[in-house]
Design a protein around this motif. Structure first.
Motif, PDB file in Angstrom:
ATOM      1  N   ALA A  67      35.763  31.324  17.740  1.00 13.67           N
ATOM      2  CA  ALA A  67      36.094  29.921  18.013  1.00 13.67           C
ATOM      3  C   ALA A  67      34.859  29.078  18.282  1.00 13.67           C
ATOM      4  O   ALA A  67      34.990  27.906  18.666  1.00 13.67           O
ATOM      5  CB  ALA A  67      37.040  29.845  19.206  1.00 13.67           C
ATOM      6  N   GLY A  68      33.666  29.633  18.107  1.00 13.37           N
ATOM      7  CA  GLY A  68      32.440  28.866  18.291  1.00 13.37           C
ATOM      8  C   GLY A  68      32.039  28.678  19.731  1.00 13.37           C
ATOM      9  O   GLY A  68      31.359  27.698  20.069  1.00 13.37           O
ATOM     10  N   SER A  69      32.395  29.593  20.592  1.00 13.10           N
ATOM     11  CA  SER A  69      32.085  29.448  22.016  1.00 13.10           C
ATOM     12  C   SER A  69      30.612  29.732  22.276  1.00 13.10           C
ATOM     13  O   SER A  69      29.992  30.559  21.623  1.00 13.10           O
ATOM     14  CB  SER A  69      32.943  30.424  22.840  1.00 13.10           C
ATOM     15  N   THR A  70      30.075  29.039  23.261  1.00  9.53           N
ATOM     16  CA  THR A  70      28.718  29.307  23.736  1.00  9.53           C
ATOM     17  C   THR A  70      28.719  29.823  25.171  1.00  9.53           C
ATOM     18  O   THR A  70      27.661  30.119  25.719  1.00  9.53           O
ATOM     19  CB  THR A  70      27.864  28.043  23.665  1.00  9.53           C
ATOM     20  N   SER A  71      29.901  29.947  25.761  1.00  8.59           N
ATOM     21  CA  SER A  71      30.020  30.464  27.126  1.00  8.59           C
ATOM     22  C   SER A  71      31.351  31.201  27.237  1.00  8.59           C
ATOM     23  O   SER A  71      32.399  30.646  26.893  1.00  8.59           O
ATOM     24  CB  SER A  71      29.952  29.340  28.158  1.00  8.59           C
ATOM     25  N   ILE A  72      31.309  32.447  27.691  1.00 10.88           N
ATOM     26  CA  ILE A  72      32.514  33.268  27.838  1.00 10.88           C
ATOM     27  C   ILE A  72      32.491  33.875  29.232  1.00 10.88           C
ATOM     28  O   ILE A  72      31.523  34.533  29.624  1.00 10.88           O
ATOM     29  CB  ILE A  72      32.567  34.377  26.766  1.00 10.88           C
ATOM     30  N   GLU A  73      33.565  33.636  29.992  1.00 10.06           N
ATOM     31  CA  GLU A  73      33.689  34.153  31.352  1.00 10.06           C
ATOM     32  C   GLU A  73      34.881  35.094  31.413  1.00 10.06           C
ATOM     33  O   GLU A  73      35.957  34.774  30.921  1.00 10.06           O
ATOM     34  CB  GLU A  73      33.878  33.000  32.352  1.00 10.06           C
ATOM     35  N   VAL A  74      34.675  36.255  32.039  1.00 12.40           N
ATOM     36  CA  VAL A  74      35.712  37.278  32.129  1.00 12.40           C
ATOM     37  C   VAL A  74      35.988  37.552  33.598  1.00 12.40           C
ATOM     38  O   VAL A  74      35.062  37.740  34.396  1.00 12.40           O
ATOM     39  CB  VAL A  74      35.286  38.579  31.409  1.00 12.40           C
ATOM     40  N   LEU A  75      37.277  37.576  33.951  1.00 16.73           N
ATOM     41  CA  LEU A  75      37.722  37.858  35.312  1.00 16.73           C
ATOM     42  C   LEU A  75      38.685  39.039  35.258  1.00 16.73           C
ATOM     43  O   LEU A  75      39.619  39.047  34.445  1.00 16.73           O
ATOM     44  CB  LEU A  75      38.416  36.628  35.918  1.00 16.73           C
ATOM     45  N   VAL A  76      38.449  40.049  36.118  1.00 13.48           N
ATOM     46  CA  VAL A  76      39.203  41.305  36.045  1.00 13.48           C
ATOM     47  C   VAL A  76      39.725  41.656  37.430  1.00 13.48           C
ATOM     48  O   VAL A  76      39.030  41.478  38.438  1.00 13.48           O
ATOM     49  CB  VAL A  76      38.317  42.451  35.501  1.00 13.48           C
ATOM     50  N   LYS A  77      40.955  42.165  37.452  1.00 13.08           N
ATOM     51  CA  LYS A  77      41.546  42.650  38.700  1.00 13.08           C
ATOM     52  C   LYS A  77      42.218  43.991  38.428  1.00 13.08           C
ATOM     53  O   LYS A  77      42.978  44.137  37.462  1.00 13.08           O
ATOM     54  CB  LYS A  77      42.575  41.649  39.235  1.00 13.08           C
ATOM     55  N   ASP A  78      41.925  44.973  39.279  1.00 16.64           N
ATOM     56  CA  ASP A  78      42.484  46.329  39.139  1.00 16.64           C
ATOM     57  C   ASP A  78      42.195  46.908  37.757  1.00 16.64           C
ATOM     58  O   ASP A  78      43.083  47.454  37.072  1.00 16.64           O
ATOM     59  CB  ASP A  78      43.992  46.344  39.414  1.00 16.64           C
ATOM     60  N   GLY A  79      40.949  46.799  37.328  1.00 15.11           N
ATOM     61  CA  GLY A  79      40.563  47.366  36.047  1.00 15.11           C
ATOM     62  C   GLY A  79      41.218  46.717  34.850  1.00 15.11           C
ATOM     63  O   GLY A  79      41.246  47.311  33.765  1.00 15.11           O
ATOM     64  N   GLY A  80      41.731  45.490  35.014  1.00 12.88           N
ATOM     65  CA  GLY A  80      42.371  44.794  33.920  1.00 12.88           C
ATOM     66  C   GLY A  80      43.859  45.032  33.831  1.00 12.88           C
ATOM     67  O   GLY A  80      44.541  44.361  33.037  1.00 12.88           O
ATOM     68  N   LEU A  81      44.398  45.947  34.602  1.00 11.79           N
ATOM     69  CA  LEU A  81      45.837  46.209  34.548  1.00 11.79           C
ATOM     70  C   LEU A  81      46.642  45.131  35.279  1.00 11.79           C
ATOM     71  O   LEU A  81      47.749  44.776  34.870  1.00 11.79           O
ATOM     72  CB  LEU A  81      46.143  47.588  35.158  1.00 11.79           C
ATOM     73  N   LYS A  82      46.080  44.602  36.351  1.00 11.12           N
ATOM     74  CA  LYS A  82      46.768  43.543  37.094  1.00 11.12           C
ATOM     75  C   LYS A  82      46.437  42.175  36.523  1.00 11.12           C
ATOM     76  O   LYS A  82      47.330  41.327  36.356  1.00 11.12           O
ATOM     77  CB  LYS A  82      46.352  43.620  38.571  1.00 11.12           C
ATOM     78  N   LEU A  83      45.174  41.937  36.209  1.00  9.32           N
ATOM     79  CA  LEU A  83      44.757  40.629  35.681  1.00  9.32           C
ATOM     80  C   LEU A  83      43.561  40.823  34.765  1.00  9.32           C
ATOM     81  O   LEU A  83      42.618  41.537  35.083  1.00  9.32           O
ATOM     82  CB  LEU A  83      44.374  39.689  36.828  1.00  9.32           C
ATOM     83  N   LEU A  84      43.625  40.153  33.608  1.00  7.31           N
ATOM     84  CA  LEU A  84      42.519  40.128  32.667  1.00  7.31           C
ATOM     85  C   LEU A  84      42.473  38.718  32.086  1.00  7.31           C
ATOM     86  O   LEU A  84      43.347  38.316  31.328  1.00  7.31           O
ATOM     87  CB  LEU A  84      42.732  41.162  31.552  1.00  7.31           C
ATOM     88  N   GLN A  85      41.448  37.971  32.501  1.00  5.91           N
ATOM     89  CA  GLN A  85      41.365  36.557  32.113  1.00  5.91           C
ATOM     90  C   GLN A  85      40.023  36.288  31.436  1.00  5.91           C
ATOM     91  O   GLN A  85      38.975  36.715  31.913  1.00  5.91           O
ATOM     92  CB  GLN A  85      41.505  35.667  33.353  1.00  5.91           C
ATOM     93  N   ILE A  86      40.079  35.581  30.322  1.00  3.56           N
ATOM     94  CA  ILE A  86      38.874  35.226  29.576  1.00  3.56           C
ATOM     95  C   ILE A  86      38.914  33.729  29.298  1.00  3.56           C
ATOM     96  O   ILE A  86      39.924  33.191  28.824  1.00  3.56           O
ATOM     97  CB  ILE A  86      38.755  36.041  28.271  1.00  3.56           C
TER      98      ILE A  86
END
Length: 760
Positions: A67-86
């Motif tokens: 998508a042409g991004s120049t900034s990517i932020e990743v947020l993880v909770k419980d190894g990604g099983l509870k929350l995985l946000q990009i």
């Protein structure tokens, strides 16, 4: 007894359920085939694509980069099983596309199946978001540049769902910044078996960091960050302005970044360009780390990893492994990207050749910087310090005398037993290099002398000139060729193949009986290289079918003349030189073979690189192995055997028999016993000497005091070609078959010899 067991079993869990309404009197009927419920189908498909949280994150990162991004932020909770946000700052998703965003096989990157041959983006099948929506709660917030507000949509089972019961399912306007934020909650909530299979959240988080780190190193111009939910600090952070070495330093540490060398190689004929960074010989760890990107997609390749490890085995100590970042760009038409559900692997043409060129480039770079390594050596000369440090001069010109004055004792290491020591490097100096040898003059290079064990310049280009052409390689998909290749694999002998793949060439033993000595492990073998070459050149004929090189014959001889030479030799061997009938039959056969080759010249040129003119002249013969020249004295016999020994009627048999004859032509010939050796072994009886001269019609049996210069030059050429062309090729490409077992004999075992000497 059987009835008692049924009564005593209180719990029937784990037993097979009986068929509904069983009727013993009627035979059992086959179960009817029914279509699976779409929900079951979608969950099975999702389980194939999203195996773990790291796979979901990989798909989302690739979509964000596309998508042409120049900034990517990743947020993880419980190894990604509870929350995985990009969260990215790309061009976003249009409001009208949100209703079908999570439906299966919806994509903006692919229209027709043929587009797969030119695909240049990451995600293309439209399965990632759909699969995630079937096994997790998915929320998408997106804003395009032309939209006045952001839109938030919730998805379940591939469709829009309301955020709360009773609310509409349509996307809802909300405040937000440009780009897209995808939130995946409760991954595998409806597949408890899969969710229970994950051992710990920290282990899954480590895998997520590995995925983020790989793309953070590769994607220049894109800033990456990854952190745990609730933590103030980030685990991974790379700015968009950082170069590749700085990214490696931030992800993998300064110990790696300070010891990397840059390499680059390309080939227009094979349609690829490779570049990257590899650690030098001063750095090694216990496990190989390879960041492999093919057309900017993070993939894995066992073949490339094995080849890289073998390349470093000559530079690193035992147990040491390198770090390599490899960016491989191949023409999209040569790559099949759709071979793995998670796109973890890809297939591409000329994999072996490309891998070999990349490893050769890495090897050359390592050899250039190898002079900076530091070694500890022990001297046995009197008056010299027992331990001295050898190192290259420093930048200011000093020679490191300070370090030599205060040597450090190396760490105590476990001394290996002598009977386990193995010579592993074929390039080290051999004992034959210490032996004096008389200079041997070659007709093409008068006055040049060769010393065994030390390759002179242009060792394999003795009067030869190679040139590269622009012809594109053919992609052979003939069923007959595939069947012949399968038959070779079916007869593969694993132990023998491993022995040839790890062998070290020792030397030529007997040119007349075609014996050579090789070492594998701690064992020494005698190999019938005539038998090995016959099988090897047949396999080359199958693997390189339709893509051989050519050897030009200048001036081109006539087929009739070559066949007549073979006819005369055949009659002389059979002792029928004065038999007119036999001569007439063989001459007619030679003319028939010449006409057959002229009639089939198009097929011979296309498949075997054997060009025949309409006038019956032989223009070229196939080149199977660069650096190896077959005996052209066998060419007339080879052409004569193409008549009775090649089945021209069936396709598969034609290819098999022709390649067998071609392999026989390429097999090294038997050479006479050297004159010096023959004089030592000659019997004292003159009558015995006369009888020894005619050795059953074998050209290797007759030995004269003054050897023919042509045979002498061929002997030297054969020694060079075996050591520097044939046996290295056997090591890299030979699939040893069971029929080769009779040509390999073990003659010594280092451990066995030690046991013998211990008893003495």
């Amino acid at each position: 007894m059987e009835g008692e067991m049924d009564v005593d079993a209180p719990d029937n869990r784990g037993t097979k359920r009986p068929v509904e309404d069983p009727d013993v009197s009627q035979p059992s009927q086959p179960k009817r085939i029914k279509a699976l419920d779409p929900d079951v189908v979608n969950k099975i498909a999702a389980g194939e694509i999203i195996v773990a949280p790291m796979h979901a994150l990989k798909e989302l990162i690739e979509n964000a980069v596309d998508a042409g991004s120049t900034s990517i932020e990743v947020l993880v909770k419980d190894g990604g099983l509870k929350l995985l946000q990009i969260t990215d700052n790309g061009h976003g998703i249009d409001r009208d596309d949100l209703p079908i965003l999570c439906e299966r096989f919806t994509t903006s990157k692919l229209k027709a199946f043929e587009d797969l041959t030119s695909i240049g983006t990451y995600g293309f099948r439209g399965e990632a978001l759909a699969s995630i929506s079937h096994i997790a709660h998915l929320t998408v917030t997106t804003k395009t540049a032309g939209s006045s507000c952001a839109w938030r949509a919730h998805y379940g089972d591939g469709k829009l769902v309301p955020a709360k019961p009773g609310q509409p399912a349509a996307p809802k306007a909300t405040a937000g910044r440009g780009g897209t934020q995808i939130t995946v909650e409760d991954l595998f909530y409806n597949i408890p078996t899969r969710r229970r299979a994950f051992r710990s959240a920290s282990e899954e988080y480590a895998k997520i960091l590995d995925v983020v780190g790989r793309y953070a190193v590769h994607c220049s111009g894109v800033a990456f960050s990854c952190r745990k939910h609730g933590d103030s600090g980030v685990s991974v952070s790379t700015p968009s302005s950082a170069n590749t070495i700085d990214r490696i330093r931030q992800i993998h540490g300064s110990a790696v970044a300070n010891e990397v060398v840059e390499f680059e190689v390309s080939d227009n004929k094979l349609g690829f360009r490779a570049s990257g960074l590899a650690t030098n010989a001063n750095y090694h760890v216990k496990k190989t780390t390879i960041l492999l990107f093919i057309n900017h997609r993070a993939v894995e390749s066992t073949a490339i990893k094995r080849a890289v490890e073998q390349t470093y085995s000559a530079f690193l100590p035992k147990g040491g492994h390198p770090f390599v970042y490899l960016d491989l760009e191949i023409e999209p038409s040569r790559v099949d990207v759709n071979v793995h559900p998670t796109k973890r692997e890809v297939n591409f043409l000329n994999e072996d050749e490309i891998t070999e060129m990349v490893c050769d480039e890495i090897r050359s770079k390592l050899a250039q910087v190898d002079s900076s390594r530091v070694f500890l050596t022990q001297s046995l000369l009197p008056g010299v310090p027992t331990i001295e440090t050898l190192q290259s001069p420093s930048k200011d010109g000093t020679s490191g005398e300070k370090a030599a004055a205060t040597p450090k004792t190396p760490a105590t290491a476990k001394r290996p037993y002598e009977n386990n020591l193995v010579r592993t490097d074929s390039k080290v100096r051999k004992i034959t290099s210490m032996l004096t040898s008389a200079p041997i003059s070659s007709p093409s290079h008068p006055g040049t002398s060769t010393e065994p064990g030390i390759p002179p310049p242009s060792i394999l280009d003795d009067g030869l000139q190679y040139e590269t052409i622009d012809r594109q390689p053919l992609r052979i998909a003939l069923t007959s060729v595939k069947n012949l290749r399968s038959s070779v694999r079916a007869t593969m002998h694993n132990t023998l193949t491993e022995m040839f793949a790890s062998h070290t060439y020792v030397g030529l033993v007997d040119e007349r009986r075609r014996l050579a000595a090789i070492q594998s492990g701690v064992k020494l073998y005698l190999v019938d290289y005539g038998l090995a070459c016959n099988e090897f050149f047949y396999q080359i004929g199958l693997t390189d079918f339709g893509n051989f090189g050519v050897i030009r014959l200048d001036p081109p001889p006539k087929l009739v003349d070559l066949l007549q030479i073979a006819v005369d030799a055949e009659m002389q061997e059979q002792g029928s030189g004065n038999d007119d009938d036999a001569a007439s039959i063989l001459t007619n056969a030679a003319e028939l073979i010449s006409r057959t080759l002229v009639e089939r010249r198009e097929m011979l040129d296309e498949y075997f690189s054997m060009k025949v003119s309409e006038a019956g002249e032989l223009l070229t013969i196939p080149l199977l192995l660069k650096g190896y020249v077959p005996s052209l004295g066998k060419l007339p016999r080879f052409l004569l055997r193409l008549g009775p020994y090649v089945d021209w009627t069936g396709e598969e048999e034609c290819f098999r028999t022709f390649l067998r004859e071609l392999a026989a032509f390429y097999t090294p010939e038997q050479l006479p016993v050297p004159a010096s050796q023959a004089s030592k072994d000659a019997p004292a009886n003159p009558a015995a000497e006369a009888g020894q001269g005619a050795n059953e019609g074998n050209p290797g049996g007759s030995v004269t005091e003054d050897e023919d210069p042509m045979i002498q030059a061929r002997r030297v050429q054969m020694m060079r070609m075996l050591e520097y062309a044939v046996f290295p090729a056997l090591r890299a490409r030979l699939v040893a078959t069971s029929r080769m077992l009779k040509g390999v004999v073990e003659v010594a075992d280092l451990k066995g010899l030690y046991r013998v000497f211990e008893r003495c």
